[in-house]
Design an enzyme around this catalytic site. Structure first.
Site, short mmCIF file in Angstrom:
data_model
loop_
_atom_site.label_atom_id
_atom_site.label_comp_id
_atom_site.label_asym_id
_atom_site.label_seq_id
_atom_site.Cartn_x
_atom_site.Cartn_y
_atom_site.Cartn_z
N ARG A 134 2.38 -6.74 8.86
CA ARG A 134 1.66 -5.51 9.27
C ARG A 134 2.12 -5.33 10.82
NH1 ARG A 134 -4.45 -7.19 7.30
NH2 ARG A 134 -4.68 -5.88 5.54
N TYR A 180 -12.23 -1.31 -3.76
CA TYR A 180 -12.72 -1.58 -2.34
C TYR A 180 -14.48 -1.17 -2.32
CZ TYR A 180 -8.43 -2.06 -0.01
OH TYR A 180 -7.11 -2.48 0.39
N ASN A 185 -2.21 0.22 6.63
CA ASN A 185 -1.48 -1.05 7.18
C ASN A 185 -0.58 -1.85 6.34
OD1 ASN A 185 -3.75 -1.82 5.80
ND2 ASN A 185 -4.61 -2.85 7.21
N THR A 201 -5.73 -7.02 10.53
CA THR A 201 -6.03 -5.59 9.79
C THR A 201 -5.27 -4.36 10.76
OG1 THR A 201 -8.12 -6.64 9.03
CG2 THR A 201 -7.86 -4.22 9.01
N LYS A 238 0.92 -1.43 -0.04
CA LYS A 238 -0.05 -0.04 -0.05
C LYS A 238 0.79 1.18 0.12
CE LYS A 238 -3.95 -2.25 2.38
NZ LYS A 238 -5.13 -2.13 3.39
N PHE A 264 -15.36 3.76 7.10
CA PHE A 264 -14.16 4.18 6.61
C PHE A 264 -13.92 4.19 5.23
CE2 PHE A 264 -13.99 -0.37 7.51
CZ PHE A 264 -13.61 -0.93 6.37
N ARG A 303 -2.83 -14.56 4.44
CA ARG A 303 -3.13 -13.83 5.40
C ARG A 303 -2.39 -13.88 6.61
NH1 ARG A 303 -7.53 -10.08 4.22
NH2 ARG A 303 -8.08 -10.31 6.35
N GLU A 344 -9.64 -9.77 -8.06
CA GLU A 344 -8.58 -8.93 -7.74
C GLU A 344 -7.47 -8.92 -8.68
OE1 GLU A 344 -9.75 -8.74 -2.95
OE2 GLU A 344 -7.80 -9.20 -3.54
N HIS A 382 -2.10 -5.47 1.45
CA HIS A 382 -3.49 -6.22 0.93
C HIS A 382 -3.06 -7.50 0.98
CE1 HIS A 382 -7.26 -7.02 -0.46
NE2 HIS A 382 -6.67 -7.53 -1.45
P1 IDP Z 1 -7.93 -6.70 5.40
O1 IDP Z 1 -7.38 -5.80 4.58
O2 IDP Z 1 -7.49 -7.10 6.65
O3 IDP Z 1 -8.89 -7.46 4.79
P2 IDP Z 1 -10.82 -5.28 5.63
O4 IDP Z 1 -11.78 -5.35 6.74
O5 IDP Z 1 -10.97 -5.90 4.17
O6 IDP Z 1 -9.38 -5.82 6.04
O7 IDP Z 1 -10.42 -3.67 5.20
C1 IDP Z 1 -9.94 -3.30 3.96
C2 IDP Z 1 -8.90 -2.21 4.47
O8 IDP Z 1 -9.71 -1.14 5.07
C3 IDP Z 1 -8.12 -2.41 5.43
O9 IDP Z 1 -6.91 -3.38 5.09
C4 IDP Z 1 -7.73 -1.29 6.09
O10 IDP Z 1 -6.67 -0.46 5.10
C5 IDP Z 1 -9.17 -0.28 5.83
N1 IDP Z 1 -9.85 -0.43 7.04
C6 IDP Z 1 -10.30 -1.58 7.72
N2 IDP Z 1 -10.85 -1.57 8.81
C7 IDP Z 1 -10.80 0.02 9.08
C8 IDP Z 1 -10.99 0.84 10.15
O11 IDP Z 1 -11.80 0.51 11.12
N3 IDP Z 1 -10.72 2.03 10.17
C9 IDP Z 1 -9.98 2.58 9.02
N4 IDP Z 1 -9.49 1.89 8.02
C10 IDP Z 1 -9.75 0.67 8.13
MG MG Z 2 -10.20 -7.56 3.35
#
Ligand code: IDP
Ligand code: MG
Length: 139
Positions: free
Chosen positions: A104, A51, A114, A93, A11, A59, A87, A128, A117
């Site tokens: 991460r 997304y 973070n 996350t 990212k 968010f 993962r 994707e 992805h």
């Molecule tokens: P993941 O990347 O671990 O699969 P997802 O829930 O799919 O997590 O969320 C996608 C992306 O959205 C995350 O990697 C992060 O960059 C962002 N994100 C997820 N939850 C939050 C939050 O609570 N606040 C701000 N950004 C978030």
């Molecule tokens: Mg995800």
């Protein structure tokens, strides 16, 4: 049906911090083979499309702005049990909850920025991968 490929994105936070090389090294050391890779700067519209599943989340707007804020490095990776193993390699996350040694934990700033992805299913790995690359076979 388990496939052996997943889609990752280094990212904008990690690319701009100069962590691309170290993250790729961690990925290779964990046994993943890079099948496709490029550096690309998404428009907000493209990031929003990637997304789209999160568009109702609070968010979403910030996430789209973050993901289009600078260059990113998407890659298709290959390894047995790729989706689940990757993962595990990237960790939770929210880096505050990520296990020691995960990408991460090592490189993320916060729950949004973070670093990386990883696809969450074989189906999404396929979708994707096609978003970024001209994939002709089943991923
Ligand atoms: P993941 O990347 O671990 O699969 P997802 O829930 O799919 O997590 O969320 C996608 C992306 O959205 C995350 O990697 C992060 O960059 C962002 N994100 C997820 N939850 C939050 C939050 O609570 N606040 C701000 N950004 C978030
Ligand atoms: Mg995800």
């Amino acid at each position: 049906m388990a496939t052996n490929r997943t889609l990752t994105i280094i990212k904008p936070d990690a690319v701009s911090a100069g962590n691309t090389g170290n993250i790729i090294n961690d990925i290779i050391k964990a046994g993943f083979k890079i099948v496709a890779m490029k550096l690309v700067h998404l428009t907000a519209e493209e990031a929003g499309k990637f997304y789209e599943v999160h568009k109702e989340r609070p968010f979403y707007k910030d996430l789209v702005s973050f993901m289009s804020s600078g260059p990113i490095v998407p890659m298709i990776l290959e390894k047995e049990n790729a989706v689940a193993d990757f993962r595990k390699l990237i960790g939770a996350t929210n880096p505050a909850n990520a296990e020691e040694g995960t990408i991460r934990k090592k490189y993320a700033t916060n729950v949004e920025k973070n670093a990386i992805h990883g696809s969450d299913s074989d189906e999404n790995a396929n979708i994707e991968s096609r978003f970024f690359f001209a994939v002709t076979e089943e991923v």
